[in-house]
Design an enzyme around this catalytic site. Structure first.
Site, PDB file in Angstrom:
ATOM      1  N   SER A  96       4.386  13.590   2.562  1.00  0.00           N
ATOM      2  CA  SER A  96       4.162  12.686   1.433  1.00  0.00           C
ATOM      3  C   SER A  96       3.844  13.405   0.130  1.00  0.00           C
ATOM      4  O   SER A  96       4.698  14.058  -0.442  1.00  0.00           O
ATOM      5  CB  SER A  96       3.068  11.687   1.787  1.00  0.00           C
ATOM      6  OG  SER A  96       2.880  10.771   0.737  1.00  0.00           O
ATOM      7  N   ASP A 243       7.457   6.531  -1.114  1.00  0.00           N
ATOM      8  CA  ASP A 243       6.936   5.221  -0.718  1.00  0.00           C
ATOM      9  C   ASP A 243       6.008   4.675  -1.802  1.00  0.00           C
ATOM     10  O   ASP A 243       5.630   3.519  -1.768  1.00  0.00           O
ATOM     11  CB  ASP A 243       6.256   5.247   0.666  1.00  0.00           C
ATOM     12  CG  ASP A 243       5.109   6.226   0.768  1.00  0.00           C
ATOM     13  OD1 ASP A 243       4.905   7.026  -0.161  1.00  0.00           O
ATOM     14  OD2 ASP A 243       4.415   6.192   1.798  1.00  0.00           O
TER      15      ASP A 243
END
Ligand code: MG
Length: 454
Positions: A96, A243
């Site tokens: 991430s 995301d």
């Protein structure tokens, strides 16, 4: 204490130190033994993407799983594929927002949601006991490449926004993909939405030469400067696995995630004529203020996007999300979705006007953050003590202890990964937030001393 493999965001570590090919192989075997059948796999853009994908895939195949390799994609794109393709689950290779030397393995459930802690525990049990499914040479799995997943994902996003309104507004957008997985989908989506796109760091480069992939003000200086220099309508930034989305307004102001969360929450509730918005207890009151004003209500959960998503499903919520730019749109899917967030904010700007003007209607709060050391063994005792200390106040124990005062609130929360407590205090002014922080820090320190003595 229970042995843990998965942290709050899957298994993560520095490559060839605590995240090795050997570890990934065993994690793959454990996931495959649990899921069985067909499992999808995708990666972000890190240098170690192929190494981990191959190791995890080998583990999956060794226990008889058929691997569907989707290539490089944002996390929400593999989630969209898993939800719609009938596979048993998915594995996303990503760390991430962490620096490029990190990478990780994250599990996706059959319905496209992030895997729940309960199911992760079952996988951990298999991993630590090495109780893997045994297969002969006849029944090991194979890998098949699947193409076009990114296209179907952004096509689905496109169908959910008012494309005519966005096209007619003739917007200019500066997009910063942080050299991450959003590079393969978001520039194409902007083209499909008919906006003029100026791109930064929009080619996948695993060493993240542009900037580190956490979309903080420090990392987005080029984005801010480019929005100002080009007179763009807004700036958009994704984290490494796309995301999450963070925005810069038309005046070049970096917008913190709680503000964009509030803006979209307000719009979604207005559009639906009411409804429930789900967000963690740590979220700024600006969200509840605007949601209530539009006739909606806010339900608070423990911190963590899988918890928010599950609560949204249960309550049939109209919207949900976290203040780090992770927004969840139930009409698309129950996970944080950077492309959907970008498209929805473009729709809002196209219909309602300049982002800076829309932001001025969101209430401002000041936040005071602190960290106080405390060993893991005393954390529970300290929380119980705090409940007694704040018994005169309204208290919420959804996650840690949240105390409501007349002029604001404070959340005292034990860290799950470090021997510390965090205190978040919010009020209308900086001084008031600091006073609340001082009061809570004093009570917390006394509670910690008391627990040590006991
Ligand atoms: Mg992310």
């Amino acid at each position: 204490m229970e042995q843990r493999l998965f942290g709050t965001n899957g298994v993560r570590g520095v490559i060839n130190q605590d995240m090795s090919a050997q570890l990934a192989l065993d994690v793959g075997k454990a996931i495959g033994s649990f899921m069985g059948g067909k499992v999808a796999i995708a990666t972000d853009s890190r240098t170690s993407a192929d190494m981990l994908r191959c190791a995890v895939s080998a583990g999956l195949m060794s226990v008889g799983v058929e691997v569907l390799d989707l290539g490089m994609l944002p996390t929400p794109a593999i989630q969209y594929y898993v939800k719609n393709s009938g596979v048993k689950g998915g594995v996303m290779i990503t760390a991430s927002h962490n620096p490029p030397e990190f990478n990780g393995i994250k599990c996706i459930d059959y319905d496209g949601t992030e895997m729940s802690r309960n199911k992760e525990q079952l996988i951990e049990k298999i991993f630590f006991s090495k109780d893997f499914v045994q297969r002969s040479w006849r029944s090991v799995g194979a890998t098949r490449q699947v193409t076009g997943v990114g296209s179907s994902y952004i096509n689905a996003v496109k169908r959910l926004v008012d494309i005519t309104a966005i096209e007619d507004a003739k917007l200019t957008v500066v997009l910063d993909c942080a050299n991450g997985a959003g590079s393969v989908t978001s520039p194409v989506l902007l083209d499909m939405l008919g906006v003029r796109a100026i791109t930064l760091n929009a080619n996948p480069q695993g060493k993240f030469p542009g900037h580190e992939s956490e979309p903080t003000p420090d990392h987005l200086k080029d984005l801010v400067a480019t929005v100002k220099a080009t007179g763009a309508d807004l700036g958009v930034a994704h984290d490494g696995d796309a995301d999450r989305t963070i925005f810069v307004d038309d005046k070049g102001n970096y917008l913190y995630g709680d503000k964009s969360l509030a803006l979209v929450a307000k719009y979604m509730v207005k559009e639906r004529g009411g409804g429930t918005v789900v967000t963690p207890v740590s979220t700024s009151s600006c969200v509840e203020d605007v949601v209530k004003a539009e006739g909606g209500n806010v339900v608070y959960t423990r911190v963590g996007s899988p918890v928010v998503a599950r609560q949204m499903i249960e309550l049939n919520a109209v919207f949900g999300g976290e203040e780090n730019g992770g927004l969840i749109f139930p009409e698309h899917q129950y996970c944080r979705d950077a492309a959907m967030t970008m498209a929805k904010v473009l729709e809002i700007v196209a219909k309602e006007g300049k982002l800076s003007k829309l932001m001025s209607a969101i209430p401002n709060y000041a936040l005071d953050k602190r960290r106080i050391e405390a060993s893991d063994e005393i954390k529970e005792q300290v929380l119980e003590d705090l409940l007694v200390r704040f018994q005169e106040e309204k208290v919420d124990t959804t996650d840690g202890v949240k105390v409501y005062f007349d002029n604001g609130w404070a959340l005292v929360r034990p860290s799950g990964t470090e021997p510390i407590f965090r205190i978040y205090s919010e009020a209308k002014t900086k001084e008031a937030a600091k006073r609340i922080g001082d009061r809570c820090e004093k009570e917390l320190r006394e509670a910690i001393e008391g627990s040590k003595a006991a």
